[in-house]
Design a protein around this motif. Structure first.
Motif, PDB file in Angstrom:
ATOM      1  N   MET A 194     -28.494  19.622 -37.922  1.00  0.00           N
ATOM      2  CA  MET A 194     -29.540  20.288 -38.705  1.00  0.00           C
ATOM      3  C   MET A 194     -28.880  21.307 -39.645  1.00  0.00           C
ATOM      4  O   MET A 194     -28.171  22.206 -39.196  1.00  0.00           O
ATOM      5  CB  MET A 194     -30.537  20.979 -37.775  1.00  0.00           C
ATOM      6  CG  MET A 194     -31.194  20.012 -36.799  1.00  0.00           C
ATOM      7  SD  MET A 194     -32.321  20.840 -35.656  1.00  0.00           S
ATOM      8  CE  MET A 194     -33.597  21.367 -36.778  1.00  0.00           C
ATOM      9  N   SER A 220     -30.971  16.493 -40.489  1.00  0.00           N
ATOM     10  CA  SER A 220     -32.011  17.056 -41.375  1.00  0.00           C
ATOM     11  C   SER A 220     -31.429  18.235 -42.156  1.00  0.00           C
ATOM     12  O   SER A 220     -30.408  18.799 -41.755  1.00  0.00           O
ATOM     13  CB  SER A 220     -33.227  17.518 -40.556  1.00  0.00           C
ATOM     14  OG  SER A 220     -32.861  18.578 -39.687  1.00  0.00           O
ATOM     15  N   ASP A 225     -34.166   9.931 -33.835  1.00  0.00           N
ATOM     16  CA  ASP A 225     -34.621  11.238 -34.307  1.00  0.00           C
ATOM     17  C   ASP A 225     -34.597  12.260 -33.189  1.00  0.00           C
ATOM     18  O   ASP A 225     -34.739  11.912 -32.014  1.00  0.00           O
ATOM     19  CB  ASP A 225     -36.047  11.138 -34.839  1.00  0.00           C
ATOM     20  CG  ASP A 225     -36.128  10.369 -36.145  1.00  0.00           C
ATOM     21  OD1 ASP A 225     -35.314  10.659 -37.041  1.00  0.00           O
ATOM     22  OD2 ASP A 225     -36.980   9.453 -36.247  1.00  0.00           O
ATOM     23  N   PRO A 226     -34.400  13.475 -33.519  1.00  0.00           N
ATOM     24  CA  PRO A 226     -34.557  14.524 -32.520  1.00  0.00           C
ATOM     25  C   PRO A 226     -35.938  14.414 -31.876  1.00  0.00           C
ATOM     26  O   PRO A 226     -36.938  14.149 -32.547  1.00  0.00           O
ATOM     27  CB  PRO A 226     -34.415  15.810 -33.327  1.00  0.00           C
ATOM     28  CG  PRO A 226     -33.549  15.408 -34.485  1.00  0.00           C
ATOM     29  CD  PRO A 226     -33.966  14.025 -34.828  1.00  0.00           C
ATOM     30  N   GLY A 227     -35.970  14.568 -30.571  1.00  0.00           N
ATOM     31  CA  GLY A 227     -37.231  14.474 -29.859  1.00  0.00           C
ATOM     32  C   GLY A 227     -37.623  13.051 -29.498  1.00  0.00           C
ATOM     33  O   GLY A 227     -38.601  12.854 -28.762  1.00  0.00           O
ATOM     34  N   GLN A 228     -36.890  12.053 -29.948  1.00  0.00           N
ATOM     35  CA  GLN A 228     -37.234  10.660 -29.659  1.00  0.00           C
ATOM     36  C   GLN A 228     -36.769  10.286 -28.249  1.00  0.00           C
ATOM     37  O   GLN A 228     -35.761  10.760 -27.759  1.00  0.00           O
ATOM     38  CB  GLN A 228     -36.580   9.723 -30.681  1.00  0.00           C
ATOM     39  CG  GLN A 228     -36.968   8.264 -30.515  1.00  0.00           C
ATOM     40  CD  GLN A 228     -36.380   7.397 -31.625  1.00  0.00           C
ATOM     41  OE1 GLN A 228     -35.884   7.920 -32.638  1.00  0.00           O
ATOM     42  NE2 GLN A 228     -36.441   6.093 -31.443  1.00  0.00           N
ATOM     43  N   LYS A 241     -32.645  15.798 -27.837  1.00  0.00           N
ATOM     44  CA  LYS A 241     -32.909  17.216 -28.085  1.00  0.00           C
ATOM     45  C   LYS A 241     -33.352  17.434 -29.529  1.00  0.00           C
ATOM     46  O   LYS A 241     -33.131  16.594 -30.397  1.00  0.00           O
ATOM     47  CB  LYS A 241     -31.652  18.045 -27.824  1.00  0.00           C
ATOM     48  CG  LYS A 241     -31.182  18.083 -26.384  1.00  0.00           C
ATOM     49  CD  LYS A 241     -29.913  18.935 -26.273  1.00  0.00           C
ATOM     50  CE  LYS A 241     -29.422  19.040 -24.854  1.00  0.00           C
ATOM     51  NZ  LYS A 241     -28.183  19.859 -24.759  1.00  0.00           N
ATOM     52  N   THR A 242     -33.906  18.625 -29.761  1.00  0.00           N
ATOM     53  CA  THR A 242     -34.268  19.022 -31.127  1.00  0.00           C
ATOM     54  C   THR A 242     -33.399  20.175 -31.615  1.00  0.00           C
ATOM     55  O   THR A 242     -33.548  20.642 -32.743  1.00  0.00           O
ATOM     56  CB  THR A 242     -35.749  19.438 -31.173  1.00  0.00           C
ATOM     57  OG1 THR A 242     -35.970  20.502 -30.240  1.00  0.00           O
ATOM     58  CG2 THR A 242     -36.654  18.262 -30.839  1.00  0.00           C
ATOM     59  N   TYR A 295     -27.177  20.599 -30.186  1.00  0.00           N
ATOM     60  CA  TYR A 295     -26.584  19.291 -29.897  1.00  0.00           C
ATOM     61  C   TYR A 295     -25.148  19.432 -29.428  1.00  0.00           C
ATOM     62  O   TYR A 295     -24.473  20.425 -29.678  1.00  0.00           O
ATOM     63  CB  TYR A 295     -26.640  18.416 -31.154  1.00  0.00           C
ATOM     64  CG  TYR A 295     -28.060  18.087 -31.565  1.00  0.00           C
ATOM     65  CD1 TYR A 295     -28.750  17.057 -30.948  1.00  0.00           C
ATOM     66  CD2 TYR A 295     -28.685  18.809 -32.574  1.00  0.00           C
ATOM     67  CE1 TYR A 295     -30.045  16.761 -31.331  1.00  0.00           C
ATOM     68  CE2 TYR A 295     -29.980  18.521 -32.962  1.00  0.00           C
ATOM     69  CZ  TYR A 295     -30.660  17.483 -32.325  1.00  0.00           C
ATOM     70  OH  TYR A 295     -31.931  17.193 -32.701  1.00  0.00           O
ATOM     71  N   THR A 348     -35.599  14.868 -43.474  1.00  0.00           N
ATOM     72  CA  THR A 348     -35.237  14.393 -42.130  1.00  0.00           C
ATOM     73  C   THR A 348     -34.726  12.953 -42.207  1.00  0.00           C
ATOM     74  O   THR A 348     -34.798  12.289 -43.240  1.00  0.00           O
ATOM     75  CB  THR A 348     -36.447  14.464 -41.189  1.00  0.00           C
ATOM     76  OG1 THR A 348     -37.481  13.616 -41.695  1.00  0.00           O
ATOM     77  CG2 THR A 348     -36.952  15.894 -41.057  1.00  0.00           C
TER      78      THR A 348
END
Length: 747
Positions: free
Chosen positions: A694, A598, A484-487, A561-562, A565, A656
């Protein structure tokens, strides 16, 4: 007996007499004397005496008979045998000794004699040539004086007299010299100048033979060859070539050609001179045989030691009548065993854990004779790093090889010109190594092997055992998992050396495909156990050394990253410095984590007012993808949205955890009082860089049905349709997943 030698041009008369006893010895001695004169042109006459001359029962043979003519030699020997038989025939009585009668008979012969040899075993006890006088048992002056008178009569005819007294303890020097002359023969002097001599019965024959040579202008030499073996024992040696030569003129050597020693280890050479006082330097030389070396030469002339050069070739002086004896001794040279050790692979080659090494021991002999083998192959330096392959020890016929603890004992015999071998093999360990070098030495039994194996030393081999580095790259979550983004993704690089030697590490972990979709977590880079790691641009540089049978690790982390990309896949490559960063599925040198997508959209009327309570169906990814129902979540905060929709606002939607692929979104139920939007909204998560992770589908509007009241703005409408929780959607949408197998290299 009369002897003529054509080379010396002199005449030698010989007279043999015997009064009683030791008949056989006397006969053999007389015949030996005659035999020694063969080939000299000599002539012989025979006389006997006892109480008178001829002795009763025998005859005198005053006529000279040439030994080398016709059957004379045979007849002379027969006459000597007759003398011997007369002592044992019937009627024989013991006689006294009448030198006077015997010598007088010689003086009255019509033959002319050069030399008269008188053989007697007693002093004169009678005298008189017609009727005898004397006691017959003792010597008076009368008997000796009469013998002297007759001897002078012989000498007056030009003859020389030599008296030979026979018997142990015979004390007759004065009497013997009275009728012959003053010169007594002593060992080491020349028989050619002697007037009288004493000898025992055992020495009579060889002495007469030597005397015959002396009076016939001859000398001879006997060379005995003997060999000292490796045990120090000395024995006669047959088959050795001995040569004799002389530079003196007028000296004939017989035989003229080199001779080989007989079963007694001997050769004999005769030397014939042209005059009675002849002499010459004689050269003796042996032909050396392979496997021996000269040790000594010892010579005597007439029984007296003479000095000769200590060499395979030497000389000595010989005169007429000399009897020389030489002993040449050689030592057997010990053959030398040689052994060479070889291996496959060759010595000094590096081997890897699990490899096999084949060894060969080759034994040869340098020299002439077989040599015993007694060697030890010391394997302590091998067996700490390898194991002997069962049943691999093989020895050629003639050798025996036995494993004894950490040694192989090799015994047996090897002959020159032939090589014998012993072979065996070991298999290098894969763990629990010793010093990491397979080293062995073969040395003679009892010797201590050296501490190090020098280059080109044929008695040892050594094989350094390499390190065996395997590199594995792990990640948490594991490679292939969608993130996931932010993972945060945690990486572990493991360097395992299962070999016996330290291994240099110089690797690069390429992060260019990580840092376009994630950020390095500051301070997360750690290295252990001899490795250094540093982030340099978009690479982690890893250097250092991993010790034998040990491991080291490098760890670091990144955070997905969130937004903004790159290619949407967090991918890195660990390779040796200089190699291209390519992910090889056969080795674990890379990891990759696709970033989950997402999608958001808003439900509103044509005037932009949010509408709640709409329902949707999402199909994908792909044509065969699952269908998931979606209900609008309307609550105070996102954390309370338990369904697929994570947007708590009325009419707002957020999905998501979307796997990569193409999706189709369709409204299945419109808000109350509105017409359902039948548009198929398609979008694709992922794709080429920059990847579309996204999605924002914007506002999707509904038109109001005619005749119906619109719901309150922001309301939920008159009907509410609930769908299952968001976990169901995630599960359904994630079934395609990220299925690329990724592995990390074993460098």
């Amino acid at each position: 007996m009369r002897v003529r030698d054509s080379r010396c041009d002199v005449v030698r008369p010989v007279r043999i007499g015997k009064n009683a006893g030791a008949t056989k010895t006397l006969g053999e001695a007389g015949k030996g004397f005659v035999s020694a004169l063969k080939g000299t042109g000599s002539s012989v006459a025979l006389f006997s005496f006892g109480d008178s001359s001829p002795r009763e029962g025998t005859s005198n043979y005053p006529g000279l008979r040439t030994i080398d003519t016709g059957s004379n030699s045979t007849q002379i020997n027969a006459d000597i045998d007759m003398y011997v038989r007369s002592f044992t025939e019937a009627g024989y009585t013991s006689n006294g000794t009448n030198w006077d009668a015997g010598l007088w008979s010689v003086s009255q012969s019509t033959s002319s004699y050069d030399l008269v040899v008188v053989l007697t075993d007693g002093n004169p006890t009678f005298s008189g040539t017609g009727s005898r006088v004397g006691p017959g048992y003792s010597t008076y002056f009368r008997e000796l004086e009469s013998a002297v008178f007759s001897a002078n009569a012989v000498k007056a005819e030009g003859a020389r007299i030599i008296n030979v007294g026979i018997g142990d303890g015979l004390e007759a020097d004065f009497n013997l010299s009275a009728t012959s002359g003053p010169n007594k023969y002593v060992e080491g002097s020349s028989l050619n100048t002697a007037d009288y001599l004493n000898t025992n019965w055992e020495s009579l024959k060889p002495l007469l033979e030597d005397f015959a040579k002396a009076i016939s202008c001859k000398a001879d030499i006997t060379v005995k060859k003997q060999v000292e073996n490796l045990d120090g024992n000395v024995a006669p040696a047959e088959g050795w070539t001995i040569d004799a030569a002389t530079g003196a003129a007028g000296v004939e050597i017989s035989p003229a050609a080199p001779q080989q020693t007989d079963g007694l280890g001997q050769v004999n050479y005769g030397f014939a001179f042209t005059k009675p006082d002849g002499s010459a330097a004689v050269y003796i030389e042996e032909q050396q045989q392979t496997g021996y070396e000269f040790s000594s030469a010892v010579c005597t002339v007439n029984g007296k030691s003479v000095a000769v050069k200590q060499s395979e070739a030497f000389k000595l002086a010989l005169s007429v009548g000399d009897k020389a004896d030489c002993v040449i001794t050689n030592k057997m040279l010990e053959s030398v065993a040689t052994v060479t050790k070889s291996s496959n692979p060759e010595s000094e080659s590096e081997v890897a854990p699990g490899d096999e090494i084949d060894y060969k021991l080759t034994f040869t002999a340098e020299g002439t004779f077989p040599v015993d083998i007694d060697y030890v192959d010391h394997l302590a330096g091998v067996l700490d790093d390898a194991g002997l392959v069962a049943g691999s020890i093989k020895a050629d016929s003639g050798l025996v090889a036995v494993l004894n603890a950490n040694k192989i004992n090799v015994t047996g015999t090897v002959s020159p010109g032939k090589s014998l071998t012993v072979t065996y093999k070991v298999k290098v360990k894969t763990e629990n190594f010793g010093d990491g070098v397979a080293t062995n030495f073969i040395v003679p039994s009892g010797e201590t092997p050296p501490e190090t194996c020098e280059p080109d030393d044929p008695s040892c081999t050594e094989h350094p055992i390499s390190g065996d580095l395997s590199i594995t790259k792990f990640s948490d979550p594991e490679s292939g998992t969608l993130v996931d983004p932010g993972q945060t993704v945690n990486y572990t690089l493991k360097f395992v050396n299962s070999g016996a030697a330290a291994v240099e590490v110089d690797h690069r972990d390429f992060l260019s495909d990580v840092l376009d979709d994630a950020a390095y977590v500051d301070g997360s880079l750690k290295a252990t156990n001899g490795l250094d790691a540093s982030l340099r641009g978009d690479q982690i540089v890893i250097t250092g050394k991993v010790g034998a049978e040990s491991e080291a690790t490098v760890t670091y982390s990144v955070k997905v990253k969130t937004a903004e990309y790159g290619n949407g896949v967090v991918k890195n490559f660990l390779v040796p410095d200089g190699e291209d960063p390519v992910c090889d599925p056969e080795v674990t040198n890379c990891t990759e984590h696709p970033v989950l997508g997402s999608v958001i959209w808003a439900k509103s009327d044509v005037n932009g007012a949010a509408l709640s309570a709409s329902e949707w169906e999402l199909t994908g990814p792909g044509a065969s993808g699952a269908k998931v129902g979606i209900e609008d979540c309307v609550t105070s905060e996102a954390s309370k949205c338990s369904g697929v929709d994570k947007d708590p606002k009325a009419g707002g939607f957020q999905l998501t955890g979307l796997a990569w692929g193409t999706y189709t979104l369709v409204e299945t139920k419109a808000p109350a009082g509105f017409v359902r939007d039948e548009t198929k909204h398609a979008f694709t998560v992922g794709g080429e860089s920059p990847a579309k992770i996204m999605w924002d589908l914007g506002q999707i509007t509904n038109e109001q049905r005619e005749g119906l009241d619109l719901p309150l703005t922001g309301g939920t409408g008159t009907q509410t349709f609930l769908l299952g929780g968001g976990a169901v959607l995630l599960a359904a949408l994630g079934i395609v997943g990220w299925r690329r197998k990724t592995t990390t290299p074993n460098n």
